[in-house]
Design an enzyme around this catalytic site. Structure first.
Site, short mmCIF file in Angstrom:
data_model
loop_
_atom_site.label_atom_id
_atom_site.label_comp_id
_atom_site.label_asym_id
_atom_site.label_seq_id
_atom_site.Cartn_x
_atom_site.Cartn_y
_atom_site.Cartn_z
N ARG A 139 58.73 56.26 30.51
CA ARG A 139 58.01 55.41 29.57
C ARG A 139 58.89 54.20 29.24
NH1 ARG A 139 57.64 60.80 27.70
NH2 ARG A 139 55.49 61.62 27.69
N LYS A 163 59.79 62.06 24.37
CA LYS A 163 59.11 62.27 23.09
C LYS A 163 59.59 63.56 22.43
CE LYS A 163 54.75 59.81 23.88
NZ LYS A 163 53.28 59.95 24.00
N HIS A 227 53.45 50.75 31.83
CA HIS A 227 52.69 52.00 31.88
C HIS A 227 51.90 52.12 33.18
CE1 HIS A 227 52.16 55.43 29.34
NE2 HIS A 227 50.85 55.45 29.53
N ARG A 230 54.20 53.48 35.63
CA ARG A 230 54.35 54.93 35.40
C ARG A 230 53.17 55.68 36.02
NH1 ARG A 230 56.27 59.05 31.78
NH2 ARG A 230 54.60 60.08 30.59
N HIS A 253 55.40 65.31 30.26
CA HIS A 253 54.19 65.71 29.54
C HIS A 253 54.37 67.12 28.99
CE1 HIS A 253 51.36 62.80 31.90
NE2 HIS A 253 51.96 62.20 30.90
N TYR A 262 45.49 62.46 36.63
CA TYR A 262 45.88 61.79 37.87
C TYR A 262 45.21 62.40 39.09
CZ TYR A 262 49.36 59.58 34.94
OH TYR A 262 49.96 58.87 33.95
#
Length: 281
Positions: A139, A163, A227, A230, A253, A262
């Site tokens: 990210r 994250k 993004h 990514r 994730h 995806y």
């Protein structure tokens, strides 16, 4: 229309206890009135069947899913109020379901477009930024948080803090390592990985501007962002045969569901190739 007094009481309660603005109260009033008028025009009683019919009606009118969800939310709140006050006994609000929000598919560049983007880099830093995002799928917030010490040159991996403070280790391809070495020979390999002209850490906004400028220069449009790179990283991995769990780990994730979007992109591409190549498609 029916329920006029109850609606006034409901709106008064929202204003008094929730502190809703006049604009919000008008939206609630409009949503509930539309529903009550629908019932009156069709001689319908307040029931679960009527709620289902109204939901179908909204869908048939071409409303956006977000608008339908908002209208149903207002009605749900009103029904909850009616039951709490004893005006109705059945928990009708439980029979209202919002439409499923169709998650927009992220854009992904083709492999040729990625090459095109890299080719227009005006300096070593620009090339290193694009190469690293595409090689690792980080990210933009993770990219600008990286330090030179996060790169393990021997193992050819980078330590990424994602994250929720979760750390993951991601491989770096040879092209990205080569670009980083070239950039590091100019900037020095200490402190923040990517710096601005004053020697301070580069911001996410600056990286976004750099990528956008490069994309326009490469003729790829102004909607290419970090993004998108990514997304391209994940899409090309799946197209190359990588399994979903591995891609999930690389992207950082927490849920496999997030990564599964995806698979739809790669399936669309497969269908395009099939349509072009198969004689009886």
């Amino acid at each position: 229309m029916g329920f006029e007094l109850e609606l006034d009481e409901f709106l008064h309660e929202l204003a008094l206890f929730k502190g809703f603005s006049e604009h919000t109260l008008k939206a609630y009033s409009s949503d509930v009135c539309d529903f009550l008028n629908f019932l009156e025009a069709r001689f319908l009683d307040l029931s679960r069947e009527a709620l289902w019919e109204y939901r179908s009606f909204l869908s048939s009118q071409g409303y956006e899913k977000s608008s339908i969800a908002r209208k149903l939310s207002s009605i749900r709140s009103f029904l909850r109020f009616l039951r709490r006050k004893g005006y109705i006994s059945e928990p009708l609000e439980k029979f209202i379901r919002n439409p499923k929000s169709g998650r927009p598919l992220p854009r992904a560049l083709s492999k040729e477009e990625v090459e095109q983007l890299i080719s227009v880099a005006s300096d070593a830093r620009e090339r290193a930024i694009v190469e690293l995002i595409y090689a690792t799928g980080v990210r933009v917030s993770e990219l600008v948080s990286l330090n030179w010490s996060d790169i393990d040159w021997d193992s050819e991996v980078v330590r990424v803090l994602g994250k929720g403070g979760k750390e993951r280790v991601v491989p770096i391809g040879s092209k990205a390592l080569e670009a980083l070495r070239a950039y590091g020979s100019e900037s020095g390999m200490k402190g923040p990985l990517f710096k601005n002209r004053d020697g301070d850490r580069l911001t996410s906004r600056s990286v976004e501007r750099i990528v956008k400028r490069m994309a326009i220069k490469a003729g790829l449009g102004s909607d290419v962002t970090p993004h998108v790179l990514r997304h391209s990283f994940a899409t090309h991995l799946l197209e190359g045969g990588a399994d979903l769990r591995t891609v999930q780990e690389l992207l950082g994730h927490s849920s496999l569901t997030t990564t599964q979007i995806y698979t739809k992109i790669t399936l669309d591409r497969i269908k395009e190739v099939y349509a072009l190549a198969h004689p009886r498609s």
